[in-house]
Design a protein around this motif. Structure first.
Motif, PDB file in Angstrom:
ATOM      1  N   THR A 483       0.846  -1.186   0.000  1.00 20.54           N
ATOM      2  CA  THR A 483       0.000   0.000   0.000  1.00 20.54           C
ATOM      3  C   THR A 483       0.882   1.236   0.000  1.00 20.54           C
ATOM      4  N   ARG A 484       0.245   2.371  -0.076  1.00 17.55           N
ATOM      5  CA  ARG A 484       0.964   3.635  -0.065  1.00 17.55           C
ATOM      6  C   ARG A 484       1.751   3.819   1.245  1.00 17.55           C
ATOM      7  N   VAL A 485       1.201   3.321   2.320  1.00 15.17           N
ATOM      8  CA  VAL A 485       1.870   3.452   3.619  1.00 15.17           C
ATOM      9  C   VAL A 485       3.182   2.679   3.615  1.00 15.17           C
ATOM     10  N   MET A 487       4.918   1.823   0.960  1.00 11.82           N
ATOM     11  CA  MET A 487       5.834   2.472   0.024  1.00 11.82           C
ATOM     12  C   MET A 487       6.545   3.631   0.701  1.00 11.82           C
ATOM     13  N   ASN A 488       5.744   4.417   1.402  1.00 13.34           N
ATOM     14  CA  ASN A 488       6.237   5.554   2.158  1.00 13.34           C
ATOM     15  C   ASN A 488       7.314   5.127   3.160  1.00 13.34           C
ATOM     16  N   THR A 489       7.054   4.036   3.852  1.00 15.09           N
ATOM     17  CA  THR A 489       7.987   3.567   4.867  1.00 15.09           C
ATOM     18  C   THR A 489       9.274   3.053   4.237  1.00 15.09           C
ATOM     19  N   ILE A 490       9.157   2.360   3.105  1.00 10.98           N
ATOM     20  CA  ILE A 490      10.363   1.850   2.439  1.00 10.98           C
ATOM     21  C   ILE A 490      11.204   3.011   1.916  1.00 10.98           C
ATOM     22  N   SER A 491      10.548   4.025   1.353  1.00  7.96           N
ATOM     23  CA  SER A 491      11.273   5.212   0.895  1.00  7.96           C
ATOM     24  C   SER A 491      12.106   5.767   2.035  1.00  7.96           C
ATOM     25  N   TYR A 492      11.466   5.869   3.186  1.00 12.37           N
ATOM     26  CA  TYR A 492      12.137   6.429   4.354  1.00 12.37           C
ATOM     27  C   TYR A 492      13.298   5.544   4.778  1.00 12.37           C
ATOM     28  N   ALA A 493      13.058   4.220   4.839  1.00 12.39           N
ATOM     29  CA  ALA A 493      14.074   3.293   5.333  1.00 12.39           C
ATOM     30  C   ALA A 493      15.323   3.352   4.463  1.00 12.39           C
ATOM     31  N   LYS A 494      15.116   3.470   3.151  1.00 20.92           N
ATOM     32  CA  LYS A 494      16.263   3.451   2.243  1.00 20.92           C
ATOM     33  C   LYS A 494      17.158   4.677   2.419  1.00 20.92           C
ATOM     34  N   THR A 495      16.602   5.750   2.994  1.00 18.93           N
ATOM     35  CA  THR A 495      17.446   6.923   3.247  1.00 18.93           C
ATOM     36  C   THR A 495      18.344   6.700   4.461  1.00 18.93           C
ATOM     37  N   LEU A 496      18.015   5.714   5.271  1.00 17.50           N
ATOM     38  CA  LEU A 496      18.744   5.539   6.527  1.00 17.50           C
ATOM     39  C   LEU A 496      19.848   4.508   6.448  1.00 17.50           C
ATOM     40  N   SER A 497      19.631   3.432   5.710  1.00 19.34           N
ATOM     41  CA  SER A 497      20.577   2.326   5.769  1.00 19.34           C
ATOM     42  C   SER A 497      20.430   1.459   4.524  1.00 19.34           C
ATOM     43  N   PRO A 498      21.508   0.823   4.097  1.00 16.95           N
ATOM     44  CA  PRO A 498      21.366  -0.120   2.975  1.00 16.95           C
ATOM     45  C   PRO A 498      20.794  -1.471   3.438  1.00 16.95           C
ATOM     46  N   ASP A 557      25.525  -3.901  14.673  1.00 19.88           N
ATOM     47  CA  ASP A 557      24.449  -3.032  14.189  1.00 19.88           C
ATOM     48  C   ASP A 557      23.430  -2.693  15.277  1.00 19.88           C
ATOM     49  N   HIS A 558      22.845  -1.475  15.167  1.00 18.23           N
ATOM     50  CA  HIS A 558      21.589  -1.200  15.846  1.00 18.23           C
ATOM     51  C   HIS A 558      20.484  -1.875  15.055  1.00 18.23           C
ATOM     52  N   ILE A 559      19.430  -2.268  15.733  1.00 24.01           N
ATOM     53  CA  ILE A 559      18.287  -2.820  15.001  1.00 24.01           C
ATOM     54  C   ILE A 559      17.119  -1.855  15.126  1.00 24.01           C
ATOM     55  N   THR A 560      16.547  -1.504  13.981  1.00 22.69           N
ATOM     56  CA  THR A 560      15.435  -0.561  13.986  1.00 22.69           C
ATOM     57  C   THR A 560      14.213  -1.242  13.370  1.00 22.69           C
ATOM     58  N   ILE A 561      13.077  -1.134  14.066  1.00 22.21           N
ATOM     59  CA  ILE A 561      11.835  -1.638  13.490  1.00 22.21           C
ATOM     60  C   ILE A 561      11.044  -0.433  13.022  1.00 22.21           C
ATOM     61  N   LEU A 562      10.749  -0.371  11.750  1.00 18.30           N
ATOM     62  CA  LEU A 562       9.955   0.747  11.231  1.00 18.30           C
ATOM     63  C   LEU A 562       8.538   0.254  11.025  1.00 18.30           C
ATOM     64  N   ILE A 563       7.595   0.864  11.723  1.00 19.43           N
ATOM     65  CA  ILE A 563       6.218   0.415  11.606  1.00 19.43           C
ATOM     66  C   ILE A 563       5.438   1.354  10.691  1.00 19.43           C
ATOM     67  N   PRO A 564       4.984   0.841   9.528  1.00 20.52           N
ATOM     68  CA  PRO A 564       4.180   1.684   8.643  1.00 20.52           C
ATOM     69  C   PRO A 564       2.820   1.870   9.294  1.00 20.52           C
TER      70      PRO A 564
ATOM     71  N   ALA B 456      -9.204   2.529   1.512  1.00 17.79           N
ATOM     72  CA  ALA B 456      -8.596   1.628   0.536  1.00 17.79           C
ATOM     73  C   ALA B 456      -8.182   2.423  -0.698  1.00 17.79           C
ATOM     74  N   GLU B 457      -9.072   3.330  -1.115  1.00 16.85           N
ATOM     75  CA  GLU B 457      -8.805   4.179  -2.275  1.00 16.85           C
ATOM     76  C   GLU B 457      -7.509   4.970  -2.086  1.00 16.85           C
ATOM     77  N   GLN B 458      -7.348   5.542  -0.881  1.00 16.19           N
ATOM     78  CA  GLN B 458      -6.191   6.397  -0.632  1.00 16.19           C
ATOM     79  C   GLN B 458      -4.897   5.615  -0.492  1.00 16.19           C
ATOM     80  N   LEU B 459      -5.005   4.343  -0.064  1.00 15.24           N
ATOM     81  CA  LEU B 459      -3.788   3.570   0.189  1.00 15.24           C
ATOM     82  C   LEU B 459      -3.340   2.785  -1.035  1.00 15.24           C
ATOM     83  N   ARG B 460      -4.215   2.638  -2.002  1.00 11.44           N
ATOM     84  CA  ARG B 460      -3.904   1.807  -3.168  1.00 11.44           C
ATOM     85  C   ARG B 460      -2.802   2.459  -3.982  1.00 11.44           C
ATOM     86  N   ILE B 461      -1.820   1.633  -4.443  1.00 13.90           N
ATOM     87  CA  ILE B 461      -0.811   2.185  -5.353  1.00 13.90           C
ATOM     88  C   ILE B 461      -0.782   1.328  -6.616  1.00 13.90           C
TER      89      ILE B 461
END
Lengths: 605, 605
Positions: A483-485, A487-498, A557-564, B456-461
């Motif tokens: 979902t968009r949430v 996607m948003n979280t993965i975008s964020y995670a990739k800025t922090l660590s490989p 490593d530190h371990i980070t859990i990112l919750i969307p 659902a509409e808003q989260l769909r990608i």
């Protein structure tokens, strides 16, 4: 929503700089500090009569000599407390004096019993105020608890708003009360002298066969409840105008004189009028009714009495939060009692006091007579400790005239100690609970102290040696779908660590296969790890997965859990959605050494 | 702690694979599905008598013709529902039939009224079960509400554990009940025939002047409460052994015969025995006492009656959560009703049902007679909608013999509709609340549906277009001092981004200066920004600071707030510490587009 209601009830927030104590002159100070003490005359005589009545009407004449003994005690207390005032110009409550001279244990006993006592002040005063109202309007008798609770709620709101502004307003009802009571006494005496009273007083000096020493002591200790509140002046010296100590000492003396006069006056009238204590009408109400009839003057006296009791409860609202603050500063009570609210009052202390006293009123059905013994014994314990502290102080410091001072405080200490013992001896059935409760309070103080010491120890660092260290970072993203949430979280995670992995917990093979296919198609640049849960729990498999990662990488490593998490527009919409992330967060924060971050996605509608 | 208590009360968690429905033969199915319907005889006759009694004892003979009319209605319902069984072999509850044939609005009315009805089933059955107990033991009469609540708690725990395991055990009390009631009827008839009854029955056929048509209709509609529960078989067809439809139809027929026989038998006995309905003893209890005396057989009959009513309440515990699941799957109810608990039951539905029915029992003081009209009207609305749905179905599909089928369902529909209208007409004062409540429920269903669609509409990608984007990262660390927790958080922050700032909110200049000096000395490699708060609020200045950062950097950077937090070893220790971080987190997550992470430091003791 909550914020608005709060504004209306409590008022706008105030700046810290507005905390500028208004200094008090003698007369104003007398008004503000004496309501607790002076209001005691509303129930003091009645307490004596209630005990004597057990031996019959004829025994009531003993109330006169007993009241004179109580007056003697008042003199001793006033003289002793004058010494405390001069010794502790910055405020000498029992807690301070005990801490300064007797050490931790005694100071905690004093502090604990004072706190309990302030709670009882509110409970007793609101119950006695209710008595004054229901004496005038017997129809309200069945709603006693409700009336007392309304008073407490009103006091709470008033104090959360902040009372300083109303300080000068408070003076009026107190003077009204003093004037009305003296007016009542004088009119009553005149009426009695002119033979306007038909009721027969019990004959003075007759021996009543079933009056024992025990009963007399019990009546005496009951009468001592009239002395509660006399210590208030010694706590408040910094609020006096200069010369503060002299003004405070003069105020204390005035208060003693007024209190003594009113108390002995009421007792004499009650005796002359042949008044019997009753469950539904207070002694003062009976005297006033016999003197003035049920007219306007009678109602004014009842109203003013209710008002003064209400104000007496209010004094506990300034004393309790301040003492709680001092105890919290010394790390014996939770830090939250140190926080000033929007209106600069110690809100937590105020709310705690209200809840505790409301509970007492409910448990005791608002019955003043059951509350007073607890109240009085709670007052005499810190009285005794404070006098003892002063004795130690004189012996240690040996100032000019220290022997005389020591003698005065020794007399004071012995007297208050005797009264405490008389309480325990004559009213054990009513006061034993204090001796269970007080040690518990002191124990809790200790435990809190140890906890704070311990925590500080563990958190302290040596700033010359301990510096931040840099490690790697592994990020885990639990996902429930694409979902968009997410996607948003993965975008964020990739800025922090490989090192980022997404984790999906599936309940059946079909769902898992579908998720894997879709993820491959999407290809967000992050590996998907799939876990199967046979017990429909998301937390369980995830926990085990995190354990594995922790075991493998925690050294480097530190371990980070990112919750969307998507955030609904209205809070109530959130009950329509799964709250797994909240549970997950609470669990991980409390039991694991991992960082938990919530990446919000705000829904637009 | 909570976990352990839960284990003891609910049992160990079960794997999803253990969800293997045990298929039912006719006899077992009869036992399990008929408790709701058969238990209605415990109060059906009594409801008729209560209404007639208003016109006097002589009017009670009308109960016999009224009961025959109710029997006629039972025949119609059984015939109509046989058609539903064959048409919907996968289970044809009113919600499904209405959804399939009448569209969304009708299905929601059916679904809503069924849900309300299941709640009432539990409330009515537990209250009536309590009646059976207090008839036998009048001393318990004052504890009615408590007894009913204990039943509900017991049912809740039983159903949270999962009921499937006990399915075969349930058969025993039902057969016991059927046997005891028929034994009672036969013994009663014999006793009556042999002249063993002294009481005089009201004379059959006499005209009673104040019996109006209105009263008779009211009595008839009251009698219809005996028919509640007959729809249960048609919902449960998938649980039958093959050939499922035939077995289900046969079961329905058997149930109808037994129910009809018991109902008319009890009515006749009540008439012959001249029984008057009483507030403290049920009709069945009176009949049993007159037939057998207050001996062991009497107590067995009361016990078995209470048990069957308890089991009737239990049927709602299988039906409610299943219907809630279906509505949740169709997005009309919150997702949480779709989650299976540890023991595979729909725990949320079970708990919701218990709370709602307990509330009803408390509000209605456990008075069966006040609950039954609501219950009955709630049953006849879905009855009518279900029949209407079947009519539409026959007209649309036109299968073999469709005209006959249509006629049958039309008769069924008209009958149930008439009864619904009679209810509204004769008992408006008791049932109006349903017509307020039902539209509210349907409205809420709609709103929930719209919310889910919207979300659902808003989260769909579009997974072919939308891919994660990489941006920079600015990290803000609110600090309250220099401690191990802060060091830990800074270490962590530096692994994530070079843009890290620490923010300190100070209340006075001295504290701020001290903090700045110490920070410079420590030199952790992170810049400290200091904010001054005049209102003693940490959140306010921090919020404004974040706003500024957001405004400057949000185009290029994600903003992350790292909250240093130490976690105490025992949860109760946390009340000793400031919970600002919780408030801060809740505020930021809900109102800001920033990531909030908590970096825990676990205290060792």
């Amino acid at each position: 929503m909550f914020g608005k209601v709060k504004r209306v009830l409590i008022g706008r927030p105030m700046k810290s700089a507005e905390l500028e104590a208004e200094k008090l002159g003698k007369l104003k100070a007398l008004a503000i500090l004496s309501s607790d003490a002076l209001s005691s005359v509303a129930y003091g005589t009645e307490q004596i009569l209630l005990v004597l009545m057990v031996a019959g009407f004829a025994a009531l004449w003993y109330s006169v000599p007993i009241s004179i003994a109580v007056l003697g005690l008042l003199v001793i207390l006033v003289i002793s407390y004058r010494q405390t005032i001069f010794a502790y110009p910055t405020g000498g409550g029992a807690y301070i004096v005990a801490k300064d001279n007797l050490g931790q244990a005694s100071s905690l006993i004093a502090g604990g019993s004072l706190l309990v006592d302030y709670v009882l002040t509110v409970a007793v005063s609101s119950s006695a105020g209710t008595d004054a109202i229901t004496s005038a309007f017997p129809i309200l008798h069945d709603h006693r608890v409700l009336i007392a609770l309304v008073m407490i709620v009103f006091l709470t709101l008033m104090n959360l708003r902040g009372v300083t502004e109303s300080a000068s307003v408070l003076a009026i009802p107190i003077y009204l009360f003093v004037i009305s009571i003296f007016f009542l006494i004088i009119s009553g005496v005149i009426k009695y002298m002119t033979g306007g009273i038909e009721a027969a007083a019990p004959e003075f000096g007759t021996t009543v066969s079933n009056v024992s020493l025990f009963l007399l002591l019990k009546a005496f200790s009951s009468g001592c409840s009239a002395l509660t509140g006399v210590e208030a002046v010694s706590n408040a010296i910094p609020n006096f105008r200069q010369p503060a100590e002299r003004n405070a000492a003069a105020t204390l003396l005035m208060m003693g004189l007024i209190l003594g006069g009113m108390f002995i006056g009421i007792t004499l009238l009650a005796y002359w009028y042949g008044i019997r204590p009753s469950g539904t009408e207070t002694v003062i109400s009976q005297i006033a009714r016999m003197t003035f009839g049920s007219g306007i003057i009678y109602y004014i006296i009842q109203g003013v009495t209710a008002l003064i009791l209400f104000l007496a409860a209010n004094t506990a609202y300034s004393a309790f939060p301040l003492l709680a603050f001092m105890l919290a500063k010394d790390k014996y009570m939770p830090h939250m009692f140190m926080v000033r609210g929007d209106r600069l009052g110690f809100s937590n202390g105020i709310i705690f006091l209200s809840l505790a006293s409301a509970l007492l009123v409910i448990v005791f059905h608002g019955e003043t007579d059951s509350l007073i013994p607890l109240y009085a014994v709670g007052v005499f314990i810190p009285f005794t400790l404070s006098q003892l502290g002063m004795m130690v102080r004189w012996i240690k410091l040996k100032p000019a005239n220290w022997v005389l001072k020591l003698v005065i405080n020794t007399i004071g200490m012995l007297t208050t100690l005797s009264i405490t013992l008389i309480f325990i001896f004559t009213k054990f059935a009513q006061v034993w609970i204090i001796f269970i409760f007080l040690p518990i309070v002191v124990y809790v103080f200790y435990k809190i102290y140890i906890h704070y010491q311990n925590t500080a120890e563990q958190l302290r660092i040596d700033i010359t040696i301990d510096k931040p260290q840099i490690k790697g970072n592994t990020i885990i993203i639990p996902v429930a779908g694409i979902t968009r949430v997410v996607m948003n979280t993965i975008s964020y995670a990739k800025t922090l660590s490989p090192n980022v992995v997404a984790v999906y917990v599936g309940f059946d093979d079909e769902a898992i296969r579908k998720m894997e296919d879709k993820w491959e198609q999407w290809d967000p640049g992050v590996r998907l790890i799939v876990l199967k849960s046979r017990y429909r729990s998301i937390l369980g498999p995830l926990r085990r997965f995190i354990d594995t990662v922790e075991w493998k990488t925690s050294a480097t490593d530190h371990i980070t859990i990112l919750i969307p998490q998507f955030v609904t527009k209205h809070w109530w919409e959130s009950i329509l959605h799964n709250q797994t992330s909240l549970l997950m967060r609470a669990y991980l924060i409390n039991y694991k050494d991992v960082v938990v971050a919530t990446v919000p996605y705000h829904l637009k509608s």
